[in-house]
Scaffold this active site. Sequence first.
Site, PDB file in Angstrom:
ATOM      1  N   ASP A  89       0.861  -1.183   0.000  1.00  0.00           N
ATOM      2  CA  ASP A  89       0.000   0.000   0.000  1.00  0.00           C
ATOM      3  C   ASP A  89       0.897   1.233   0.000  1.00  0.00           C
ATOM      4  O   ASP A  89       2.077   1.172   0.334  1.00  0.00           O
ATOM      5  CB  ASP A  89      -0.964  -0.026   1.199  1.00  0.00           C
ATOM      6  CG  ASP A  89      -2.193   0.867   0.975  1.00  0.00           C
ATOM      7  OD1 ASP A  89      -2.246   1.575  -0.056  1.00  0.00           O
ATOM      8  OD2 ASP A  89      -3.095   0.860   1.827  1.00  0.00           O
ATOM      9  N   ASP A 124      -3.749   7.241  -3.614  1.00  0.00           N
ATOM     10  CA  ASP A 124      -5.121   7.761  -3.758  1.00  0.00           C
ATOM     11  C   ASP A 124      -5.493   8.577  -2.526  1.00  0.00           C
ATOM     12  O   ASP A 124      -4.836   8.493  -1.494  1.00  0.00           O
ATOM     13  CB  ASP A 124      -6.097   6.586  -3.902  1.00  0.00           C
ATOM     14  CG  ASP A 124      -6.005   5.632  -2.730  1.00  0.00           C
ATOM     15  OD1 ASP A 124      -4.929   5.038  -2.534  1.00  0.00           O
ATOM     16  OD2 ASP A 124      -6.991   5.485  -1.984  1.00  0.00           O
ATOM     17  N   CYS A 276     -10.101 -23.632  17.413  1.00  0.00           N
ATOM     18  CA  CYS A 276      -8.844 -23.424  16.701  1.00  0.00           C
ATOM     19  C   CYS A 276      -7.684 -23.949  17.560  1.00  0.00           C
ATOM     20  O   CYS A 276      -7.860 -24.189  18.750  1.00  0.00           O
ATOM     21  CB  CYS A 276      -8.669 -21.953  16.335  1.00  0.00           C
ATOM     22  SG  CYS A 276      -8.012 -20.915  17.650  1.00  0.00           S
ATOM     23  N   CYS A 279      -7.307 -21.926  20.830  1.00  0.00           N
ATOM     24  CA  CYS A 279      -8.353 -22.106  21.840  1.00  0.00           C
ATOM     25  C   CYS A 279      -8.415 -23.534  22.358  1.00  0.00           C
ATOM     26  O   CYS A 279      -8.968 -23.777  23.429  1.00  0.00           O
ATOM     27  CB  CYS A 279      -9.701 -21.669  21.284  1.00  0.00           C
ATOM     28  SG  CYS A 279      -9.699 -19.925  20.859  1.00  0.00           S
TER      29      CYS A 279
END
Length: 504
Positions: A89, A124, A276, A279
């Site tokens: 970016d 931009d 996951c 977890c």
Amino acid sequence: MLEFEIRHKDLMGRIGKLQTPHGSIETPTIMPVINPNLMSIGAEDMKQYGAEMLITNAYIIYRKRDLREAAVKNGIHSLLRCEMPIMTDSGSYQLYEYKDVEVGNREILEFQQSIGSDVCVPLDIPTPPYAKIEKAKDDLEETMRRMREARRIVQNNPLAGVVQGSTFVDLRAESAKRVAALGFDVYAIGGVVPLLASYTFDKLVDIIVASKMNLPLNAPVHLFGAGHPMIFPLAVALGCDLFDSAAYALYAKGKRYITSEGTRKVEDLQYLPCACPVCSSYSVKELKEDVDVLAAHNLWVTYEEMRIVKQSIVERNLWELCERRCRAYPALLNGLKQMTKYSALIERYDPGTKHPFFYLGESSAYRPEVLRYSSRLDRFTLSGNVLITTIPISQEISVIENERFDHVFFVKPPFGPYPVELEESYPVGQAEIPAEIDAEAKTIALQNVLKLLELNKGVRFVFLYDHKWDGHPLIEEIRKYAEVKAALLQKSENLVTLGADERV
Ligand code: GUN
Ligand code: ZN
């Protein structure tokens, strides 16, 4: 142009294969934002979660002499120690947040080229939502000037064209048209971070649609700043292919635990509602204390949700996934409702057949398949005596009071009338609908009955309905074209007898 091959489609969403200078990736996908100053989860580690491409900020690298020199000397892939494709970016977001970007468009684009970016982004100008129209227009003109300049400067690297225009859908459409005319490898929808942060998902839907309608269909579209998985089903359904996530790290820093349905404060958790690897192996206490562990969970659920979205595209039930997810949060429901306003448009892209239609609430009544069905009612050629009945009964019903019917139509909400011969066909015959039907579905079904009647004025119709439809105002309309009979269902044998309909 980067090669982009579309492999599966559902609604306006697609699974695609995008060729980059560092190999091909499958979309839709999320690019985790790598901050070259931090890198607590290394770029290469992102692969284990399912990352196929990364995004980093060229401006942050450019600003720091040691990083800049290392990147120019050995390239961005060496700096991040990763061979995955890397989008860079430009610093536009810093420009927006801090207003003190000390770099020009040309400078940052030449830098991105020199470090071997796989997708360069021009500088931009992200105009905030609800800006004054004059400001949005002025910003857009400057953004367009930079897009044209970028198109001249960047010749050998892939390049993104950015759509801006604040919350003005006309400006978004114009912006998209103009970048499309310049021709880019990727198109990015920018300036939506504040809408995401404030959960203004209905506006977001408008912006995505206005942009997408004016961008080439065969090019990948990136939604800048959308890293929370709760928005993936909706955004992908509307045709977004690329996402970037700083959210996994930002939310972890703020002690927030991401789920596919929203965000939880980790301090409020007594259990970990997720399977996951994090977890399953850490305690709630450990998760509360370690930001990196929390960030890892956030990444797992982010990629899990994208896999669920992709499987829904293959199965062609993405609308249903949107409905299920959007029920989790009122602001998401606004987004879903806004999407239904574009059903006619989505219908034009949506594949003709898919897995059985599941009715999951009022929003299902406005699905593209329902609109398509209505628009095709003129395909039935009818003559003689026709029965339209709301009661799903055996063919014997074609004899009522000794009357024979040449055609029998069942009525299934929200579609309306369909011939018995289509009982097994997609979408209407196979549609799974709940026993209790809501008002939207009934109204659309009866509107379609009326439409069929109006399309076949020379035909004699009998409309037979059961108590569930009692009192619906459209029945009075139907009476203008058909003989209307109310049926009484006899409980014991499912027999149908005709009730004395005193209104006949
Ligand atoms: N990151 C988040 N929003 C934007 C945007 O509008 N433009 C660019 N270049 N990057 C972004
Ligand atoms: Zn987890």
